[in-house]
Design a protein around this motif. Sequence first.
Motif, PDB file in Angstrom:
ATOM      1  N   HIS A  37      50.902 -73.128   4.434  1.00 28.84           N
ATOM      2  CA  HIS A  37      51.104 -74.584   4.448  1.00 28.84           C
ATOM      3  C   HIS A  37      50.374 -75.268   3.302  1.00 28.84           C
ATOM      4  CE1 HIS A  37      53.001 -74.226   8.393  1.00 28.84           C
ATOM      5  NE2 HIS A  37      53.302 -75.510   8.300  1.00 28.84           N
ATOM      6  N   LEU A  38      49.284 -74.673   2.873  1.00 23.84           N
ATOM      7  CA  LEU A  38      48.516 -75.225   1.755  1.00 23.84           C
ATOM      8  C   LEU A  38      49.069 -74.759   0.413  1.00 23.84           C
ATOM      9  CD1 LEU A  38      44.986 -74.642   3.270  1.00 23.84           C
ATOM     10  CD2 LEU A  38      45.818 -76.857   2.484  1.00 23.84           C
ATOM     11  N   ASP A  39      49.952 -73.750   0.463  1.00 22.35           N
ATOM     12  CA  ASP A  39      50.491 -73.131  -0.749  1.00 22.35           C
ATOM     13  C   ASP A  39      49.377 -72.505  -1.598  1.00 22.35           C
ATOM     14  OD1 ASP A  39      52.602 -72.325  -2.308  1.00 22.35           O
ATOM     15  OD2 ASP A  39      52.572 -74.121  -3.578  1.00 22.35           O
ATOM     16  N   VAL A  40      48.479 -71.784  -0.887  1.00 20.10           N
ATOM     17  CA  VAL A  40      47.412 -71.033  -1.570  1.00 20.10           C
ATOM     18  C   VAL A  40      47.410 -69.606  -1.014  1.00 20.10           C
ATOM     19  CG1 VAL A  40      45.958 -73.077  -1.913  1.00 20.10           C
ATOM     20  CG2 VAL A  40      45.598 -71.645   0.107  1.00 20.10           C
ATOM     21  N   THR A  41      46.709 -68.714  -1.686  1.00 24.74           N
ATOM     22  CA  THR A  41      46.612 -67.335  -1.191  1.00 24.74           C
ATOM     23  C   THR A  41      45.557 -67.267  -0.088  1.00 24.74           C
ATOM     24  OG1 THR A  41      44.876 -66.750  -2.767  1.00 24.74           O
ATOM     25  CG2 THR A  41      47.169 -66.429  -3.477  1.00 24.74           C
ATOM     26  N   LYS A  42      45.633 -66.191   0.723  1.00 26.48           N
ATOM     27  CA  LYS A  42      44.603 -66.001   1.754  1.00 26.48           C
ATOM     28  C   LYS A  42      43.238 -65.834   1.107  1.00 26.48           C
ATOM     29  CE  LYS A  42      44.888 -63.679   5.656  1.00 26.48           C
ATOM     30  NZ  LYS A  42      45.172 -62.590   6.620  1.00 26.48           N
ATOM     31  N   ALA A  43      43.211 -65.218  -0.067  1.00 25.07           N
ATOM     32  CA  ALA A  43      41.933 -65.027  -0.778  1.00 25.07           C
ATOM     33  C   ALA A  43      41.309 -66.381  -1.122  1.00 25.07           C
ATOM     34  CB  ALA A  43      42.157 -64.214  -2.040  1.00 25.07           C
ATOM     35  N   ALA A  44      42.150 -67.325  -1.534  1.00 24.28           N
ATOM     36  CA  ALA A  44      41.648 -68.666  -1.858  1.00 24.28           C
ATOM     37  C   ALA A  44      41.100 -69.354  -0.612  1.00 24.28           C
ATOM     38  CB  ALA A  44      42.757 -69.500  -2.474  1.00 24.28           C
ATOM     39  N   LEU A  45      41.763 -69.122   0.521  1.00 24.71           N
ATOM     40  CA  LEU A  45      41.313 -69.693   1.791  1.00 24.71           C
ATOM     41  C   LEU A  45      39.972 -69.074   2.200  1.00 24.71           C
ATOM     42  CD1 LEU A  45      42.188 -71.633   4.067  1.00 24.71           C
ATOM     43  CD2 LEU A  45      43.325 -69.715   5.162  1.00 24.71           C
ATOM     44  N   TYR A  46      39.854 -67.750   2.027  1.00 21.64           N
ATOM     45  CA  TYR A  46      38.619 -67.037   2.370  1.00 21.64           C
ATOM     46  C   TYR A  46      37.419 -67.522   1.567  1.00 21.64           C
ATOM     47  CZ  TYR A  46      40.960 -63.401   5.171  1.00 21.64           C
ATOM     48  OH  TYR A  46      41.650 -62.727   6.138  1.00 21.64           O
ATOM     49  N   TYR A  47      37.696 -68.048   0.380  1.00 24.56           N
ATOM     50  CA  TYR A  47      36.598 -68.551  -0.455  1.00 24.56           C
ATOM     51  C   TYR A  47      35.837 -69.657   0.287  1.00 24.56           C
ATOM     52  CZ  TYR A  47      34.168 -70.862  -4.280  1.00 24.56           C
ATOM     53  OH  TYR A  47      33.209 -71.425  -5.081  1.00 24.56           O
ATOM     54  N   HIS A  48      36.586 -70.443   1.082  1.00 25.51           N
ATOM     55  CA  HIS A  48      35.979 -71.560   1.812  1.00 25.51           C
ATOM     56  C   HIS A  48      35.635 -71.204   3.256  1.00 25.51           C
ATOM     57  CE1 HIS A  48      36.802 -74.493  -1.378  1.00 25.51           C
ATOM     58  NE2 HIS A  48      37.910 -73.812  -1.576  1.00 25.51           N
ATOM     59  N   PHE A  49      36.538 -70.478   3.912  1.00 27.51           N
ATOM     60  CA  PHE A  49      36.356 -70.148   5.331  1.00 27.51           C
ATOM     61  C   PHE A  49      36.815 -68.718   5.591  1.00 27.51           C
ATOM     62  CE2 PHE A  49      37.300 -74.750   5.219  1.00 27.51           C
ATOM     63  CZ  PHE A  49      36.149 -75.246   5.823  1.00 27.51           C
ATOM     64  N   LYS A  50      36.004 -67.972   6.323  1.00 27.03           N
ATOM     65  CA  LYS A  50      36.353 -66.567   6.624  1.00 27.03           C
ATOM     66  C   LYS A  50      37.198 -66.433   7.893  1.00 27.03           C
ATOM     67  CE  LYS A  50      33.791 -64.821   3.238  1.00 27.03           C
ATOM     68  NZ  LYS A  50      33.612 -66.042   2.451  1.00 27.03           N
ATOM     69  N   THR A  51      37.037 -67.395   8.816  1.00 23.97           N
ATOM     70  CA  THR A  51      37.745 -67.299  10.096  1.00 23.97           C
ATOM     71  C   THR A  51      38.267 -68.677  10.521  1.00 23.97           C
ATOM     72  OG1 THR A  51      35.754 -67.775  11.395  1.00 23.97           O
ATOM     73  CG2 THR A  51      36.189 -65.445  10.866  1.00 23.97           C
ATOM     74  N   LYS A  52      39.170 -68.663  11.489  1.00 15.10           N
ATOM     75  CA  LYS A  52      39.655 -69.918  12.074  1.00 15.10           C
ATOM     76  C   LYS A  52      38.510 -70.657  12.766  1.00 15.10           C
ATOM     77  CE  LYS A  52      42.801 -68.280  14.833  1.00 15.10           C
ATOM     78  NZ  LYS A  52      43.878 -68.287  15.843  1.00 15.10           N
ATOM     79  N   GLU A  53      37.637 -69.888  13.395  1.00 14.73           N
ATOM     80  CA  GLU A  53      36.505 -70.496  14.098  1.00 14.73           C
ATOM     81  C   GLU A  53      35.627 -71.290  13.125  1.00 14.73           C
ATOM     82  OE1 GLU A  53      32.585 -69.149  16.665  1.00 14.73           O
ATOM     83  OE2 GLU A  53      34.346 -67.847  16.667  1.00 14.73           O
ATOM     84  N   GLU A  54      35.404 -70.716  11.935  1.00 13.13           N
ATOM     85  CA  GLU A  54      34.603 -71.425  10.912  1.00 13.13           C
ATOM     86  C   GLU A  54      35.260 -72.751  10.541  1.00 13.13           C
ATOM     87  OE1 GLU A  54      33.498 -69.473   7.267  1.00 13.13           O
ATOM     88  OE2 GLU A  54      32.660 -67.763   8.327  1.00 13.13           O
TER      89      GLU A  54
END
Length: 201
Positions: A44-61
């Motif tokens: 939905h953000l049109d980013v890679t999972k790696a880019a998402l992991y840079y900010h947050f590792k889990t949904k809980e975070e």
Amino acid sequence: MGGTMDGTKQRRRGDTRQRIQDVALELFAEQGYEKTSLREIAEHLDVTKAALYYHFKTKEEILVSIFEDLARPIEELVEWGGGQPKTLETKQEIVRRYSQALTGASPLFRFMQENQATVRELRIGETFKRRMLDLRDILVDPDASLADQVRYSSALFTLHAGLFVLQDLDVDPEDKRRAVLEVATDLVTQAHEGSSRTERP
């Protein structure tokens, strides 16, 4: 010039973090926390999972960070209110500021209402309940009658009703917020005046 570039990088990082929170909360509220994956959030953000992991590792975070950010104004209000005299003006100001804080946090409350099991599991609801009790304790006079204690507590619940119970009303959101605030302020005023009458010899 280097400082400006660093500042720009910091701002972009902050903007991305905010976008992740907004999109995640929207998906959590729409389809449920359990049914939403990190992959979907990234898509939905049109980013890679790696880019998402840079900010947050889990949904809980992500969820805990959303709660901390949106709950901060309420924590600041508890801190401010605790240091003020228990005048009617202070109590009315607490109710006014709480109304503003709830309005800013309305997406989070929608999520909390529709994902109660997750809220319990992550202890988010517990933390919020403590903040509410802290606010109630600041509002309530030590020698208030039981009826006035109920009025003080009801003022806070009235503000919540504006988010939940009245969300389907076909009225301007700002008009609704003002009407709800007026009723909550009336309850606090009645309770305070009741306590003042009790104090008189």
